[in-house]
Design an enzyme around this catalytic site. Sequence first.
Site, PDB file in Angstrom:
ATOM      1  N   TYR A 149      -5.854  -0.242  -9.980  1.00 46.04           N
ATOM      2  CA  TYR A 149      -6.864   0.472  -9.199  1.00 46.04           C
ATOM      3  C   TYR A 149      -8.091   0.536 -10.091  1.00 46.04           C
ATOM      4  CZ  TYR A 149      -3.929   2.215  -5.353  1.00 46.04           C
ATOM      5  OH  TYR A 149      -3.150   2.324  -4.228  1.00 46.04           O
ATOM      6  N   ASP A 207      -7.843  -2.798  -1.084  1.00 42.99           N
ATOM      7  CA  ASP A 207      -7.795  -2.240   0.273  1.00 42.99           C
ATOM      8  C   ASP A 207      -7.750  -0.707   0.284  1.00 42.99           C
ATOM      9  OD1 ASP A 207      -5.241  -1.684  -0.605  1.00 42.99           O
ATOM     10  OD2 ASP A 207      -4.220  -2.978   0.836  1.00 42.99           O
ATOM     11  N   HIS A 253      -1.168  -2.855   2.613  1.00 43.05           N
ATOM     12  CA  HIS A 253      -0.688  -1.720   1.820  1.00 43.05           C
ATOM     13  C   HIS A 253       0.541  -1.077   2.484  1.00 43.05           C
ATOM     14  CE1 HIS A 253      -2.678   0.579  -1.596  1.00 43.05           C
ATOM     15  NE2 HIS A 253      -1.633   1.320  -1.384  1.00 43.05           N
TER      16      HIS A 253
HETATM   17  C1  LIG Z   1       5.392   4.722  -1.676  1.00 46.85           C
HETATM   18  C2  LIG Z   1       4.413   3.597  -1.803  1.00 46.85           C
HETATM   19  C3  LIG Z   1       3.469   3.633  -2.810  1.00 46.85           C
HETATM   20  C4  LIG Z   1       2.561   2.596  -2.958  1.00 46.85           C
HETATM   21  N1  LIG Z   1       1.675   2.626  -3.985  1.00 46.85           N
HETATM   22  C5  LIG Z   1       0.820   1.605  -4.157  1.00 46.85           C
HETATM   23  C6  LIG Z   1      -0.096   1.613  -5.239  1.00 46.85           C
HETATM   24  O1  LIG Z   1      -0.132   2.550  -6.048  1.00 46.85           O
HETATM   25  N2  LIG Z   1      -0.948   0.559  -5.378  1.00 46.85           N
HETATM   26  C7  LIG Z   1      -0.942  -0.500  -4.491  1.00 46.85           C
HETATM   27  O2  LIG Z   1      -1.721  -1.436  -4.648  1.00 46.85           O
HETATM   28  N3  LIG Z   1      -0.068  -0.520  -3.455  1.00 46.85           N
HETATM   29  C8  LIG Z   1       0.800   0.481  -3.271  1.00 46.85           C
HETATM   30  N4  LIG Z   1       1.677   0.450  -2.223  1.00 46.85           N
HETATM   31  C9  LIG Z   1       1.691  -0.724  -1.329  1.00 46.85           C
HETATM   32  C10 LIG Z   1       2.709  -1.769  -1.800  1.00 46.85           C
HETATM   33  O3  LIG Z   1       2.277  -2.405  -2.970  1.00 46.85           O
HETATM   34  C11 LIG Z   1       2.924  -2.850  -0.738  1.00 46.85           C
HETATM   35  O4  LIG Z   1       1.695  -3.353  -0.312  1.00 46.85           O
HETATM   36  C12 LIG Z   1       3.743  -2.329   0.453  1.00 46.85           C
HETATM   37  O5  LIG Z   1       4.706  -1.398   0.032  1.00 46.85           O
HETATM   38  C13 LIG Z   1       4.446  -3.462   1.165  1.00 46.85           C
HETATM   39  O6  LIG Z   1       5.102  -2.988   2.288  1.00 46.85           O
HETATM   40  P1  LIG Z   1       6.674  -2.643   2.353  1.00 46.85           P
HETATM   41  O7  LIG Z   1       6.821  -1.304   1.726  1.00 46.85           O
HETATM   42  O8  LIG Z   1       6.955  -2.651   3.819  1.00 46.85           O
HETATM   43  O9  LIG Z   1       7.426  -3.728   1.607  1.00 46.85           O
HETATM   44  C14 LIG Z   1       2.591   1.490  -2.048  1.00 46.85           C
HETATM   45  C15 LIG Z   1       3.531   1.476  -1.027  1.00 46.85           C
HETATM   46  C16 LIG Z   1       4.439   2.506  -0.903  1.00 46.85           C
HETATM   47  C17 LIG Z   1       5.458   2.439   0.208  1.00 46.85           C
END
Ligand SMILES: Cc1cc2nc3c(=O)[nH]c(=O)nc-3n(C[C@H](O)[C@H](O)[C@H](O)COP(=O)(O)O)c2cc1C
Length: 501
Positions: free
Chosen positions: A243, A271, A364
């Site tokens: 980030y 995003d 995301h």
């Molecule tokens: C609990 C949670 C926390 C997340 N935290 C971040 C983050 O800190 N930074 C980021 O780029 N994406 C974050 N994401 C998005 C994930 O990197 C990813 O894009 C997403 O989980 C993919 O979808 P899925 O959970 O259906 O596999 C997060 C997703 C979840 C579910």
Amino acid sequence: MPSISEVKKHDNANDCWVIVNNKIYDVTEFLPEHPGGQKIILKFAGKDCTKKFEQIHPPDTLDKYLAPEKYLGEVEQNSDEEDEGEEEEEEELDEEEKQRLELIERKPPLSQIYNLNDFEYVASKVMEKQAWAYYSSGCDDEITLRENHFAYQRIFFKPRVLRNVTNIDFSTEILGFKSSVPFYVTATALGKLGHPDGEKCLTRACFKENVIQMVPTLSSCSFQEIVDERNKEKDQTQFFQLYVNSDRKITQKIVENCEKNNIKALFITVDAPQLGRREKDMRSKYTLDASNIQNDVEEDEGIDRSQGAARAISSFIDTGLNWEDIKWFKKITKLPIILKGIQCVDDALLAIEYGVEGIVLSNHGGRQLEFARSSIEVLADLMPILKQKKLDKKIEIFIDGGVRRASDILKAIALGAKGVGIGRPFLYAMSAYGDDGVVKAMRILKDELTMNMRLLGVNTVGELNENYLDLLNLHNRFSSGDQLFQQVYEPLKLPAFKPKL
Ligand SMILES: Cc1cc2nc3c(=O)[nH]c(=O)nc-3n(C[C@H](O)[C@H](O)[C@H](O)COP(=O)(O)O)c2cc1C
């Protein structure tokens, strides 16, 4: 050096001190900004909250994010007074919590877990309410969250037969680094909400199964703890999700630290200039009891704490981040740069123009812009255009969101993705069963990959292409949904009425 009895006096929302690791902090001004809501801090106002704090946050969080003058010194030694910080442990459990603890005792054995949805089901029953809400939530009405999953069901296969499929090899290279599988563990914040070892649990499972891990900026374990958990002899591959901080000096330091610690690629999240409104998560932070009722007046005065929390966690993220910054990143690091969160063809083309090594088509996990399209749909739009422009070999394309079966992975690979990121399923496996759960989740996907590749008539992932897919219905966004998913999907809730006084 204030004494414990001095700390005890600062026990309310207008004057709130807490003790973490024997250090005293004034968190009064931080209260409305706490991403987890102020209620949890107020529970420990004037007390020691080390145990609760360390369940979620990296040890250096307060020194990193609070202004230096908010650190008030160490607790006076030789104080005979007892601190009441651990009182919380003795609190009476409500019915819901009693039921959860009882379900943990009766958890299905790992041998009874057959697919990734099973992990989600068990996690929904055994995880702490707020942790489950944080992991499972999507933005607004969760339409994109569900669409991420359903979009895969609008693609069918066109398998080939009478081929020798004795030897199946699904290993691949991701950004030039060997991986046993065409998927990786994507970055997800706050691993300790699900398991005391947090992200380290994922690191260990990744090593066992030769899967690449993307380390998040907002991890619960510190960055150093996660890279130290890596197997050094085998040079275990880790990527880093970044980030971008408004203060570029901080960002540069983080990037330099990644290089120093042998991180292999930098995934810059693009995003999330502001966090999406995740209502399941917001609602879970508000518990209805008599003490809340008198706070209602304050709430109605236009102080929307939940929004404040969303803004707070993203407040350090630079809303001014733009394409010109990519040039700066290319100057300050030799690490491959991948943009995570591209959502349309035009931005994918711009990313190529700016010379990055890869992109992740991602919304995301349905947590940011509601009505963002599923990544698999964007991928299907993008690849023919890249091929036409002879740009398809110029960068590596990854996708994430809603991947729950190896068939989903194979569809993405056949459409041109180099690899697929998986988030929640590994969090759920970790939360319910720890290391063994994550390893089992990875093995389930490997078994499914073997079977699906045999039945498709391919020996390696390199043989897959769009000729194996029927895409006729992909853009026709209607799905009756599948039974298994419907059962584990937890619908959004309506507001609860106040309890009888
Ligand atoms: C609990 C949670 C926390 C997340 N935290 C971040 C983050 O800190 N930074 C980021 O780029 N994406 C974050 N994401 C998005 C994930 O990197 C990813 O894009 C997403 O989980 C993919 O979808 P899925 O959970 O259906 O596999 C997060 C997703 C979840 C579910």
